[in-house]
Scaffold this active site. Sequence first.
Site, PDB file in Angstrom:
ATOM      1  N   ASP A  67       0.814  -1.216   0.000  1.00 46.76           N
ATOM      2  CA  ASP A  67       0.000   0.000   0.000  1.00 46.76           C
ATOM      3  C   ASP A  67       0.847   1.265   0.000  1.00 46.76           C
ATOM      4  O   ASP A  67       2.069   1.219   0.158  1.00 46.76           O
ATOM      5  CB  ASP A  67      -0.962  -0.012   1.202  1.00 46.76           C
ATOM      6  CG  ASP A  67      -0.283  -0.445   2.495  1.00 46.76           C
ATOM      7  OD1 ASP A  67       0.956  -0.371   2.580  1.00 46.76           O
ATOM      8  OD2 ASP A  67      -0.993  -0.873   3.420  1.00 46.76           O
ATOM      9  N   ASN A 136      -7.325  -3.143  13.802  1.00 48.57           N
ATOM     10  CA  ASN A 136      -8.693  -3.399  13.337  1.00 48.57           C
ATOM     11  C   ASN A 136      -8.753  -4.611  12.400  1.00 48.57           C
ATOM     12  O   ASN A 136      -9.774  -4.873  11.792  1.00 48.57           O
ATOM     13  CB  ASN A 136      -9.262  -2.158  12.641  1.00 48.57           C
ATOM     14  CG  ASN A 136      -8.446  -1.748  11.416  1.00 48.57           C
ATOM     15  OD1 ASN A 136      -7.478  -2.423  11.055  1.00 48.57           O
ATOM     16  ND2 ASN A 136      -8.832  -0.659  10.782  1.00 48.57           N
ATOM     17  N   HIS A 138      -6.864  -5.032   9.659  1.00 50.32           N
ATOM     18  CA  HIS A 138      -6.586  -4.793   8.233  1.00 50.32           C
ATOM     19  C   HIS A 138      -5.317  -5.514   7.791  1.00 50.32           C
ATOM     20  O   HIS A 138      -4.409  -5.764   8.566  1.00 50.32           O
ATOM     21  CB  HIS A 138      -6.545  -3.290   7.893  1.00 50.32           C
ATOM     22  CG  HIS A 138      -5.383  -2.521   8.413  1.00 50.32           C
ATOM     23  ND1 HIS A 138      -5.410  -1.144   8.571  1.00 50.32           N
ATOM     24  CD2 HIS A 138      -4.139  -2.895   8.802  1.00 50.32           C
ATOM     25  CE1 HIS A 138      -4.246  -0.736   9.014  1.00 50.32           C
ATOM     26  NE2 HIS A 138      -3.454  -1.771   9.173  1.00 50.32           N
ATOM     27  N   GLU A 143      -9.340  -2.224   4.812  1.00 48.50           N
ATOM     28  CA  GLU A 143      -9.963  -1.893   6.081  1.00 48.50           C
ATOM     29  C   GLU A 143     -11.236  -2.730   6.289  1.00 48.50           C
ATOM     30  O   GLU A 143     -11.820  -3.227   5.312  1.00 48.50           O
ATOM     31  CB  GLU A 143     -10.330  -0.403   6.080  1.00 48.50           C
ATOM     32  CG  GLU A 143      -9.117   0.528   5.994  1.00 48.50           C
ATOM     33  CD  GLU A 143      -8.387   0.661   7.318  1.00 48.50           C
ATOM     34  OE1 GLU A 143      -7.566  -0.240   7.628  1.00 48.50           O
ATOM     35  OE2 GLU A 143      -8.601   1.644   8.037  1.00 48.50           O
TER      36      GLU A 143
HETATM   37  P1  PGA Z   1       2.380  -1.883  12.676  1.00 46.32           P
HETATM   38  O1  PGA Z   1       1.283  -1.806  11.528  1.00 46.32           O
HETATM   39  O2  PGA Z   1       3.381  -2.886  12.230  1.00 46.32           O
HETATM   40  O3  PGA Z   1       2.968  -0.495  12.726  1.00 46.32           O
HETATM   41  O4  PGA Z   1       1.652  -2.282  13.917  1.00 46.32           O
HETATM   42  C1  PGA Z   1       0.774  -2.997  11.029  1.00 46.32           C
HETATM   43  C2  PGA Z   1      -0.335  -2.689  10.072  1.00 46.32           C
HETATM   44  O5  PGA Z   1      -1.043  -1.683  10.256  1.00 46.32           O
HETATM   45  O6  PGA Z   1      -0.512  -3.473   9.122  1.00 46.32           O
END
Ligand code: PGA
Length: 237
Positions: A67, A136, A138, A143
């Site tokens: 992304d 969440n 994702h 999302e």
């Molecule tokens: P993080 O993010 O490694 O900073 O916890 C993971 C994500 O949002 O996929």
Amino acid sequence: MKILKVKNYDEMSRKAANIIAAQIVLKPQTVLGLATGSTPIGTYAHLCELCKNGDVDFSQVTTFNLDEYYGLDPTHEQSYRYFMNKHLLTKVNIDLSSTYIANGKAEDVEAECKRLDNLIEEAGGIDLQLLGIGHNGHIGFNEPSNEFVKDTHCVDLGETTIDANSRFFENRNDVPKRAITLGVKPIMQSKKAILIANGDDKREIMKKALFGPITPSVPASILQLHKDLIVITPLDL
Ligand code: PGA
């Protein structure tokens, strides 16, 4: 699904890096799917070390990132292109022209999404996809929603994602509200996938994703159907 329970963040990172390195040793023209966030930073550091020591050669590797923030220039310090260049891509012997990340400044977003999907298809799909997970649920910026979106698309980021990512910006208002993300199709069609998760704050969502119902309200739950998923985590699940 294979769950590798590890002692801590460093062991998780080393194991993930070793699996990625082994994949590249076995197939020098590997197509890697890469993730951003704080979780994979250690994995990338170990991969850089392995490359520096001559244990892995990135010269024929192609990468696709999951992304990118919509609206951020690739040179912006919070863009995922900047992150990837800083943590991995400029530190290994990869050809930067074989590293693909959505252009957050693309004028025609739909064309940009299509371009990425076509490139992934032309590359023969992703051999090994590295994934983190959001609080969440994702994966990439897929999302929680009422449907799984197959193809690359532009998405409105949820409030919890904006909150979580605001730690990297001076203030919450600076966090982009939209992002371009690969859909679930190339992730699910990857030949092998590694999911890494660290920190107690990820335990509940990991349990839901791996053992709960498969639902787009927990996007990572679709990984239960992946044909070769390796979960590496120090968490008791
Ligand atoms: P993080 O993010 O490694 O900073 O916890 C993971 C994500 O949002 O996929």
